[in-house]
Design a protein around this motif. Structure first.
Motif, PDB file in Angstrom:
ATOM      1  N   VAL A 126      -8.090  26.751  40.672  1.00 56.97           N
ATOM      2  CA  VAL A 126      -7.490  25.517  40.162  1.00 56.97           C
ATOM      3  C   VAL A 126      -8.456  24.830  39.204  1.00 56.97           C
ATOM      4  O   VAL A 126      -9.575  24.474  39.585  1.00 56.97           O
ATOM      5  N   LEU A 127      -8.010  24.650  37.969  1.00 58.88           N
ATOM      6  CA  LEU A 127      -8.775  23.893  36.985  1.00 58.88           C
ATOM      7  C   LEU A 127      -8.247  22.465  36.959  1.00 58.88           C
ATOM      8  O   LEU A 127      -7.072  22.236  36.661  1.00 58.88           O
ATOM      9  N   ALA A 128      -9.103  21.515  37.300  1.00 61.73           N
ATOM     10  CA  ALA A 128      -8.780  20.095  37.156  1.00 61.73           C
ATOM     11  C   ALA A 128      -9.470  19.618  35.889  1.00 61.73           C
ATOM     12  O   ALA A 128     -10.688  19.422  35.855  1.00 61.73           O
ATOM     13  N   TYR A 145     -10.386  30.938  35.695  1.00 59.73           N
ATOM     14  CA  TYR A 145      -9.567  29.739  35.524  1.00 59.73           C
ATOM     15  C   TYR A 145      -8.786  29.748  34.212  1.00 59.73           C
ATOM     16  O   TYR A 145      -7.871  28.943  34.041  1.00 59.73           O
ATOM     17  N   TRP A 146      -9.149  30.638  33.293  1.00 57.09           N
ATOM     18  CA  TRP A 146      -8.613  30.568  31.932  1.00 57.09           C
ATOM     19  C   TRP A 146      -7.884  31.817  31.454  1.00 57.09           C
ATOM     20  O   TRP A 146      -7.050  31.723  30.558  1.00 57.09           O
ATOM     21  N   ASN A 147      -8.211  32.978  31.976  1.00 56.92           N
ATOM     22  CA  ASN A 147      -7.598  34.223  31.504  1.00 56.92           C
ATOM     23  C   ASN A 147      -6.667  34.789  32.562  1.00 56.92           C
ATOM     24  O   ASN A 147      -7.108  35.185  33.644  1.00 56.92           O
ATOM     25  N   SER A 148      -5.368  34.822  32.286  1.00 56.90           N
ATOM     26  CA  SER A 148      -4.395  35.430  33.187  1.00 56.90           C
ATOM     27  C   SER A 148      -3.514  36.374  32.396  1.00 56.90           C
ATOM     28  O   SER A 148      -3.392  36.261  31.176  1.00 56.90           O
ATOM     29  N   ASP A 159      -2.973  33.292  40.641  1.00 52.21           N
ATOM     30  CA  ASP A 159      -4.371  33.470  40.295  1.00 52.21           C
ATOM     31  C   ASP A 159      -4.986  32.191  39.764  1.00 52.21           C
ATOM     32  O   ASP A 159      -6.056  31.796  40.188  1.00 52.21           O
ATOM     33  N   ALA A 160      -4.331  31.534  38.805  1.00 49.24           N
ATOM     34  CA  ALA A 160      -4.944  30.378  38.156  1.00 49.24           C
ATOM     35  C   ALA A 160      -3.905  29.324  37.834  1.00 49.24           C
ATOM     36  O   ALA A 160      -2.805  29.635  37.386  1.00 49.24           O
ATOM     37  N   ARG A 161      -4.288  28.075  38.061  1.00 43.72           N
ATOM     38  CA  ARG A 161      -3.445  26.939  37.678  1.00 43.72           C
ATOM     39  C   ARG A 161      -4.343  25.900  37.020  1.00 43.72           C
ATOM     40  O   ARG A 161      -5.512  25.768  37.379  1.00 43.72           O
ATOM     41  N   ARG A 216      -7.020  35.937  25.881  1.00 50.70           N
ATOM     42  CA  ARG A 216      -5.798  35.145  25.914  1.00 50.70           C
ATOM     43  C   ARG A 216      -5.981  33.999  26.899  1.00 50.70           C
ATOM     44  O   ARG A 216      -6.300  34.221  28.069  1.00 50.70           O
ATOM     45  N   LEU A 217      -5.768  32.780  26.438  1.00 51.66           N
ATOM     46  CA  LEU A 217      -6.110  31.591  27.221  1.00 51.66           C
ATOM     47  C   LEU A 217      -4.866  30.967  27.846  1.00 51.66           C
ATOM     48  O   LEU A 217      -3.817  30.859  27.208  1.00 51.66           O
ATOM     49  N   ASN A 218      -5.009  30.537  29.093  1.00 54.80           N
ATOM     50  CA  ASN A 218      -3.881  29.978  29.840  1.00 54.80           C
ATOM     51  C   ASN A 218      -3.416  28.646  29.264  1.00 54.80           C
ATOM     52  O   ASN A 218      -4.235  27.782  28.920  1.00 54.80           O
ATOM     53  N   LEU A 219      -2.108  28.460  29.237  1.00 50.73           N
ATOM     54  CA  LEU A 219      -1.537  27.162  28.907  1.00 50.73           C
ATOM     55  C   LEU A 219      -1.550  26.279  30.155  1.00 50.73           C
ATOM     56  O   LEU A 219      -1.618  26.773  31.283  1.00 50.73           O
TER      57      LEU A 219
END
Length: 639
Positions: free
Chosen positions: A33-35, A311-314, A330-332, A371-374
């Protein structure tokens, strides 16, 4: 019924196991989790209106998610570039860097005082940040989403310097609002250019700007409009005002300048431009990239330079990656801010991420960062006003965080923001309401429950008393069940960013415990034969206090640690941030950061208290405030 077991940590990552009908256990990967917390601008100290939007809500969420077993990275820093810094530095007779240094330290100390649990709170003047900003710029330029364009720029006739869009004010040509800014009309929400305004004037000195031809680079938002629309159409659970506002912005997207005629900022990383002293990347472009650069800096400092990628690549770029058995994520990523920053986080930042990843109408290839997560969700708060007026430092309608913490407890402010803050509507902070909530709810409600329960147990037993072998009554069981049920209810509300409801539900547990004590009246059980029943009542009350304390820990971490210790607990219950002076990783000047070890502390679960654990006479957890503080604070505002 599915049984969930865990979490179990392996190499620092939390895992849970879900029991299948056949008795086997399937692996559930807990989320990374990225806050991502909005970056306060380093041109002055922050006031309580600022932290009601980006500060307390993000910390409540991050603390809860850690307690629930998720792998959380909470990052931010001070935003230090742009014309406003340069203008103020000139007025103060210092360099922009000196001004940024001054307020970076002030802001770091203030956020530390509030107990905001950043994994890294850094700044935008690090060499690491410059490198990441330039990498995204080059990647989008290669993919065709950054294009050069000759435009009309606003110049101050008296200084010859560029006037930033937001420092130009005039009448909106669309709706007629007479206080529209050069970048946007706050009344109708439309994007503007300064030259579009009717009767434009400088907010710095009131003069009419001069418009001259200048070459700049623009973010081609129209080429990214469709991918943004498709992404927004998949968003669920967002606050309605955020989603509605964001979708409306897509109706008339225009290319947006991302460079400016400035001396203070990140250099443009292209041949023929990188050595120019009069052109810099626009501050809004470099500031939003701070979420990524701070994550990379955190990873580099952690000893695992690639750790930021989880946290950034999915695989799908949105953070939803099924684990091996098809369950789990995996990541939010969750972005916290005030509503004036919605456009930058729900349109501009996703556009930058999509352009770098090569996902607009021009396609392209991701750069070296992948590729970076939105964003999973943009969590925007409304405005906090003060005594019926908009916060204004120049008009002295303000109380800065530092001044507040010199006179009042951090948790008193955190409680007000959580219980009465601008979560979904503009909210007014009044000193009378602050006094009432502190004295009636924190002191007389929660603090009184803790104090009288621990006092009676310490006086009559010297320790947490055991439960009567005769067992628990229906009233005992009902109260314990209410407290246990709070973990699911309060946790769900925090996870969905309904923090007002969440703290309200936690305080209902407190109210039920106070009612239980009043009805059971253990102080009346004075005979020796009644002592086992007294012990049971107090044991139940102390167990519920322990549970309620855990429910309130994300909101009130300072007092949660105190309550933990009053119950005989040892060790860290609510971990706190620390300020560290660090060297720039790439040779720049040293600077202070906020960081901390949050792997310790309470978990989001009911933990049975231990009969026989020694208790001492308690000290009050909260300070009761004298009603005279209302007049004193109003006098400060009037002065």
């Amino acid at each position: 019924m599915v049984e969930v077991v865990g979490p179990v940590r392996w190499r620092g990552t939390p895992y849970w196991f879900a029991g299948a009908p056949d008795g086997s256990l399937g692996l559930l990967l807990m989320s990374h989790v990225l806050a991502a917390v909005a970056w306060p601008y380093a041109n002055g100290p922050r006031h309580i209106g600022h932290v009601s939007g980006f500060g307390v809500p993000s910390d409540v969420f991050a603390r809860y998610m850690r307690m629930a077993g998720h792998d959380v990275l909470m990052v931010s820093g001070t935003d230090e570039h742009g014309t406003p810094i340069q203008v103020q530095a000139d007025a103060d007779g210092v360099t922009p860097r000196e001004l940024a240094d001054r307020y970076n330290r002030v802001i770091v100390e203030d956020l530390h005082g509030l107990g905001l649990s950043y994994d890294l709170f850094t700044r935008t003047t690090t060499r690491n940040h410059y490198a990441v900003v330039q990498e995204l710029f080059e990647g989008m330029y290669r993919n065709g989403y950054i294009v050069p364009k000759t435009t009309m720029g606003a110049i101050s006739p008296s200084t010859g310097r560029t006037l930033p869009d937001r420092y130009i004010e005039g009448t909106c040509p669309i709706c007629g609002y007479d206080s529209a800014r050069g970048d946007q009309c706050d009344n109708c929400g439309n994007q503007l250019d300064p030259i579009d305004l009717i009767n434009p004037k400088s907010r710095i000195n009131g003069e009419a700007p001069k418009f001259v031809e200048t070459e700049h680079f623009f973010l081609d938002l129209p080429a990214l409009a469709e991918v943004l629309r498709q992404w927004l159409d998949t968003r669920e659970g967002w606050r309605p005002n955020v989603l509605r506002f964001s979708r409306n912005l897509l109706d008339d997207l225009q290319p947006r300048a991302i460079t400016r005629d400035l001396e203070w900022g990140v250099p443009i990383p292209l041949d023929g431009w990188r050595d120019r002293s009069d052109k810099r990347i626009y501050v809004w472009f470099d500031a939003v990239i701070g979420y990524l650069s701070a994550s990379i800096e955190w990873a580099r400092r952690s000893g695992d330079p690639e750790a930021w990628r989880k946290y950034w690549n999915s695989k799908d770029g949105e953070g939803s990656v099924p684990s091996a058995d098809g369950v789990g994520e995996d990541a939010r990523s969750y972005y916290f801010m005030g509503k004036d920053n919605i456009v930058f986080h729900s349109v501009i930042w996703p556009a930058l991420l999509s352009g770098y990843s090569g996902e607009g109408s021009r396609d392209g290839e991701p750069g070296e960062l992948g590729r970076l997560n939105l964003p999973t969700e943009v969590v925007s708060s409304e405005y906090l006003t003060m005594e019926g007026r908009k916060f204004s430092s120049s008009r002295k309608v303000v109380i800065y965080v530092r001044d507040f913490l010199e006179r009042y407890d951090a948790d008193a402010l955190r409680y007000f923001i959580a219980a009465a803050g601008p979560e979904s509507n503009d909210t007014d902070f009044t000193w009378a309401e602050f006094l009432r909530r502190n004295n009636d709810e924190l002191v007389a409600g929660w603090g009184n429950l803790v104090n009288r329960s621990v006092s009676m147990a310490a006086k009559n037993f010297g320790a947490i008393p055991p439960v009567d072998p005769a067992g628990l009554t229906e009233a005992d069981e009902a109260l314990l069940a209410t407290a246990r049920a709070g973990f699911a209810g309060v946790g769900d509300l925090i996870g969905r960013h309904r923090q007002k409801q969440a703290i309200g539900e936690a305080m209902k547990v407190v109210a039920e415990a106070n009612r239980y004590l009043s009805e059971q009246a253990p102080w009346k059980l004075k005979d020796e034969a009644d002592k086992p029943r007294m012990g049971t009542i107090l044991h139940v009350a102390l167990q519920v206090i322990s549970d309620a304390n855990t429910l309130l820990t994300p909101f009130l971490p300072h007092s949660a640690q105190q309550v933990h210790e009053l119950l005989g607990g040892t060790g860290v219950h609510a971990p706190m941030p620390v300020i560290e002076q660090v060297d720039d990783l790439d040779g720049g000047p040293a600077y202070p950061v906020l960081t901390g070890d949050y792997t310790v502390g309470a978990r989001w679960e009911s933990v049975a208290i231990e009969a026989g654990r020694p208790l001492a006479a308690p000290k009050p957890v909260f300070r009761k405030l004298d009603p005279s503080i209302v007049d004193e604070e109003l006098a400060r505002l009037a002065g």
